[in-house]
Scaffold this motif. Structure first.
Motif, PDB file in Angstrom:
ATOM      1  N   ALA A   9     -16.092   9.625  -6.353  1.00  0.00           N
ATOM      2  CA  ALA A   9     -15.140  10.648  -6.785  1.00  0.00           C
ATOM      3  C   ALA A   9     -13.802  10.001  -7.153  1.00  0.00           C
ATOM      4  CB  ALA A   9     -14.950  11.698  -5.697  1.00  0.00           C
ATOM      5  N   ILE A  10     -13.469   8.905  -6.493  1.00  0.00           N
ATOM      6  CA  ILE A  10     -12.233   8.176  -6.820  1.00  0.00           C
ATOM      7  C   ILE A  10     -12.308   7.657  -8.252  1.00  0.00           C
ATOM      8  CG2 ILE A  10     -10.822   6.150  -6.252  1.00  0.00           C
ATOM      9  CD1 ILE A  10     -11.843   6.508  -3.329  1.00  0.00           C
ATOM     10  N   SER A  11     -13.433   7.059  -8.608  1.00  0.00           N
ATOM     11  CA  SER A  11     -13.608   6.565  -9.975  1.00  0.00           C
ATOM     12  C   SER A  11     -13.560   7.705 -10.980  1.00  0.00           C
ATOM     13  CB  SER A  11     -14.935   5.818 -10.114  1.00  0.00           C
ATOM     14  OG  SER A  11     -14.912   4.629  -9.384  1.00  0.00           O
ATOM     15  N   LEU A  12     -14.188   8.815 -10.648  1.00  0.00           N
ATOM     16  CA  LEU A  12     -14.191   9.974 -11.542  1.00  0.00           C
ATOM     17  C   LEU A  12     -12.768  10.467 -11.777  1.00  0.00           C
ATOM     18  CD1 LEU A  12     -15.693  12.153 -13.150  1.00  0.00           C
ATOM     19  CD2 LEU A  12     -15.898  13.441 -11.013  1.00  0.00           C
ATOM     20  N   ILE A  13     -11.989  10.548 -10.731  1.00  0.00           N
ATOM     21  CA  ILE A  13     -10.603  11.010 -10.851  1.00  0.00           C
ATOM     22  C   ILE A  13      -9.791  10.040 -11.709  1.00  0.00           C
ATOM     23  CG2 ILE A  13      -8.467  11.394  -9.542  1.00  0.00           C
ATOM     24  CD1 ILE A  13     -10.342  12.469  -7.262  1.00  0.00           C
ATOM     25  N   ILE A  14      -9.970   8.745 -11.491  1.00  0.00           N
ATOM     26  CA  ILE A  14      -9.237   7.746 -12.281  1.00  0.00           C
ATOM     27  C   ILE A  14      -9.606   7.862 -13.759  1.00  0.00           C
ATOM     28  CG2 ILE A  14      -9.024   5.263 -12.736  1.00  0.00           C
ATOM     29  CD1 ILE A  14      -9.203   4.861  -9.676  1.00  0.00           C
ATOM     30  N   LEU A  53     -16.244  -0.114 -14.687  1.00  0.00           N
ATOM     31  CA  LEU A  53     -17.644  -0.093 -14.239  1.00  0.00           C
ATOM     32  C   LEU A  53     -17.879  -1.054 -13.084  1.00  0.00           C
ATOM     33  CD1 LEU A  53     -19.553   0.211 -17.617  1.00  0.00           C
ATOM     34  CD2 LEU A  53     -19.296   1.951 -15.845  1.00  0.00           C
ATOM     35  N   LEU A  54     -17.252  -2.218 -13.120  1.00  0.00           N
ATOM     36  CA  LEU A  54     -17.400  -3.184 -12.026  1.00  0.00           C
ATOM     37  C   LEU A  54     -16.852  -2.610 -10.725  1.00  0.00           C
ATOM     38  CD1 LEU A  54     -18.272  -6.043 -11.198  1.00  0.00           C
ATOM     39  CD2 LEU A  54     -15.955  -6.790 -11.763  1.00  0.00           C
ATOM     40  N   ALA A  55     -15.693  -1.996 -10.785  1.00  0.00           N
ATOM     41  CA  ALA A  55     -15.113  -1.383  -9.579  1.00  0.00           C
ATOM     42  C   ALA A  55     -15.992  -0.231  -9.095  1.00  0.00           C
ATOM     43  CB  ALA A  55     -13.696  -0.899  -9.877  1.00  0.00           C
ATOM     44  N   SER A  56     -16.518   0.556 -10.023  1.00  0.00           N
ATOM     45  CA  SER A  56     -17.392   1.669  -9.646  1.00  0.00           C
ATOM     46  C   SER A  56     -18.689   1.171  -9.012  1.00  0.00           C
ATOM     47  CB  SER A  56     -17.713   2.537 -10.865  1.00  0.00           C
ATOM     48  OG  SER A  56     -16.542   3.135 -11.359  1.00  0.00           O
ATOM     49  N   MET A  57     -19.215   0.041  -9.499  1.00  0.00           N
ATOM     50  CA  MET A  57     -20.418  -0.534  -8.882  1.00  0.00           C
ATOM     51  C   MET A  57     -20.127  -1.000  -7.459  1.00  0.00           C
ATOM     52  SD  MET A  57     -22.668  -2.527 -11.715  1.00  0.00           S
ATOM     53  CE  MET A  57     -21.368  -3.456 -12.485  1.00  0.00           C
ATOM     54  N   GLY A  58     -18.931  -1.509  -7.216  1.00  0.00           N
ATOM     55  CA  GLY A  58     -18.544  -1.875  -5.856  1.00  0.00           C
ATOM     56  C   GLY A  58     -18.523  -0.653  -4.952  1.00  0.00           C
ATOM     57  N   VAL A  62     -20.974   0.378  -1.583  1.00  0.00           N
ATOM     58  CA  VAL A  62     -20.510   0.887  -0.288  1.00  0.00           C
ATOM     59  C   VAL A  62     -21.167   2.233   0.014  1.00  0.00           C
ATOM     60  CG1 VAL A  62     -18.486   1.659   1.006  1.00  0.00           C
ATOM     61  CG2 VAL A  62     -18.335  -0.385  -0.418  1.00  0.00           C
ATOM     62  N   GLU A  63     -21.299   3.083  -1.000  1.00  0.00           N
ATOM     63  CA  GLU A  63     -21.963   4.376  -0.809  1.00  0.00           C
ATOM     64  C   GLU A  63     -23.414   4.194  -0.368  1.00  0.00           C
ATOM     65  OE1 GLU A  63     -21.306   7.785  -1.029  1.00  0.00           O
ATOM     66  OE2 GLU A  63     -19.231   7.157  -0.921  1.00  0.00           O
ATOM     67  N   LEU A  64     -24.108   3.235  -0.973  1.00  0.00           N
ATOM     68  CA  LEU A  64     -25.497   2.993  -0.582  1.00  0.00           C
ATOM     69  C   LEU A  64     -25.584   2.497   0.856  1.00  0.00           C
ATOM     70  CD1 LEU A  64     -26.946   1.423  -3.846  1.00  0.00           C
ATOM     71  CD2 LEU A  64     -27.253   3.748  -2.973  1.00  0.00           C
ATOM     72  N   LEU A  65     -24.637   1.686   1.276  1.00  0.00           N
ATOM     73  CA  LEU A  65     -24.618   1.243   2.675  1.00  0.00           C
ATOM     74  C   LEU A  65     -24.351   2.424   3.606  1.00  0.00           C
ATOM     75  CD1 LEU A  65     -22.641  -2.124   2.476  1.00  0.00           C
ATOM     76  CD2 LEU A  65     -25.102  -1.806   2.764  1.00  0.00           C
ATOM     77  N   ARG A  66     -23.451   3.299   3.203  1.00  0.00           N
ATOM     78  CA  ARG A  66     -23.128   4.469   4.026  1.00  0.00           C
ATOM     79  C   ARG A  66     -24.281   5.459   4.084  1.00  0.00           C
ATOM     80  NH1 ARG A  66     -17.145   6.530   2.566  1.00  0.00           N
ATOM     81  NH2 ARG A  66     -18.461   8.251   1.878  1.00  0.00           N
ATOM     82  N   ASN A 100     -18.977   8.731 -23.984  1.00  0.00           N
ATOM     83  CA  ASN A 100     -19.063   7.327 -24.395  1.00  0.00           C
ATOM     84  C   ASN A 100     -19.961   6.572 -23.418  1.00  0.00           C
ATOM     85  OD1 ASN A 100     -17.276   6.261 -22.172  1.00  0.00           O
ATOM     86  ND2 ASN A 100     -15.804   7.601 -23.206  1.00  0.00           N
ATOM     87  N   SER A 101     -20.295   5.362 -23.783  1.00  0.00           N
ATOM     88  CA  SER A 101     -21.237   4.575 -22.969  1.00  0.00           C
ATOM     89  C   SER A 101     -20.682   4.236 -21.597  1.00  0.00           C
ATOM     90  CB  SER A 101     -21.606   3.284 -23.705  1.00  0.00           C
ATOM     91  OG  SER A 101     -22.316   3.596 -24.869  1.00  0.00           O
ATOM     92  N   VAL A 102     -19.388   3.972 -21.513  1.00  0.00           N
ATOM     93  CA  VAL A 102     -18.794   3.635 -20.212  1.00  0.00           C
ATOM     94  C   VAL A 102     -18.962   4.809 -19.259  1.00  0.00           C
ATOM     95  CG1 VAL A 102     -16.626   3.116 -19.016  1.00  0.00           C
ATOM     96  CG2 VAL A 102     -17.166   1.956 -21.151  1.00  0.00           C
ATOM     97  N   PHE A 103     -18.631   6.006 -19.710  1.00  0.00           N
ATOM     98  CA  PHE A 103     -18.756   7.163 -18.828  1.00  0.00           C
ATOM     99  C   PHE A 103     -20.217   7.507 -18.564  1.00  0.00           C
ATOM    100  CE2 PHE A 103     -18.454  11.540 -17.358  1.00  0.00           C
ATOM    101  CZ  PHE A 103     -17.500  11.387 -16.375  1.00  0.00           C
ATOM    102  N   PHE A 104     -21.094   7.294 -19.551  1.00  0.00           N
ATOM    103  CA  PHE A 104     -22.522   7.531 -19.328  1.00  0.00           C
ATOM    104  C   PHE A 104     -23.052   6.626 -18.216  1.00  0.00           C
ATOM    105  CE2 PHE A 104     -26.968   6.486 -20.002  1.00  0.00           C
ATOM    106  CZ  PHE A 104     -27.532   7.751 -19.926  1.00  0.00           C
ATOM    107  N   LEU A 105     -22.677   5.357 -18.240  1.00  0.00           N
ATOM    108  CA  LEU A 105     -23.122   4.437 -17.180  1.00  0.00           C
ATOM    109  C   LEU A 105     -22.545   4.848 -15.827  1.00  0.00           C
ATOM    110  CD1 LEU A 105     -22.934   1.041 -19.068  1.00  0.00           C
ATOM    111  CD2 LEU A 105     -24.985   2.269 -18.345  1.00  0.00           C
ATOM    112  N   PHE A 106     -21.282   5.296 -15.818  1.00  0.00           N
ATOM    113  CA  PHE A 106     -20.700   5.788 -14.575  1.00  0.00           C
ATOM    114  C   PHE A 106     -21.456   7.012 -14.073  1.00  0.00           C
ATOM    115  CE2 PHE A 106     -17.938   8.925 -12.572  1.00  0.00           C
ATOM    116  CZ  PHE A 106     -17.685   8.255 -11.392  1.00  0.00           C
ATOM    117  N   MET A 107     -21.770   7.945 -14.991  1.00  0.00           N
ATOM    118  CA  MET A 107     -22.519   9.142 -14.622  1.00  0.00           C
ATOM    119  C   MET A 107     -23.887   8.758 -14.050  1.00  0.00           C
ATOM    120  SD  MET A 107     -23.645  12.335 -17.013  1.00  0.00           S
ATOM    121  CE  MET A 107     -24.739  11.279 -17.935  1.00  0.00           C
TER     122      MET A 107
END
Length: 137
Positions: A9-14, A53-58, A62-66, A100-107
């Protein structure tokens, strides 16, 4: 409280703030962040979209670990992750600047987050039930 908040959600807001306000310029995700010369004489152009995208993958990691934890906070996190995915999907389809592709990959990452969370929680709950002996009739 912090355990149930989906980090993506942080990435989405940014992304939403940068895209809707135009603070970083139109199509900020295509602006070059750094140009890195390679040994092959190619130049790797890293854009702000790549950094996003790199920050969102990080955060996804963390989400997968949680997601391996069980409890009411974890269930609420999964429910909120579904909300993040649905909002991302609607933004992608409806709002200008998000198609766009960046947001599609984030989605796609938000989709993986909630799917993996539910699957991992289900498998963990089954394992806990089988180790505990299950419910006797």
């Amino acid at each position: 409280m912090y355990q149930m908040f989906p980090l993506l959600a942080i990435s989405l807001i940014i992304f939403a703030v940068l895209s809707l306000t135009g603070a970083a310029g139109p199509e900020w995700w295509e602006i070059t962040f750094v140009e890195l010369p390679m040994v092959s004489t190619d130049v790797w152009n890293v854009t702000w979209g790549d950094v996003f995208l790199l920050a969102s993958m990080g955060l996804l990691f963390v989400e997968l670990l949680r997601s391996t934890k069980t409890g009411s906070d974890s269930i609420m996190n999964h429910a909120l992750s579904v909300v993040v995915f649905v909002v991302s999907l609607l933004l992608f389809i409806i709002v200008k600047g998000f198609g766009n592709s960046v947001f599609f990959l984030f989605m796609s990452m938000t989709f993986l987050d909630f799917m993996a969370g539910f699957i991992v929680t289900t498998v963990t709950a089954r394992r806990d039930l089988s180790v505990g002996g299950g419910v006797s009739a």
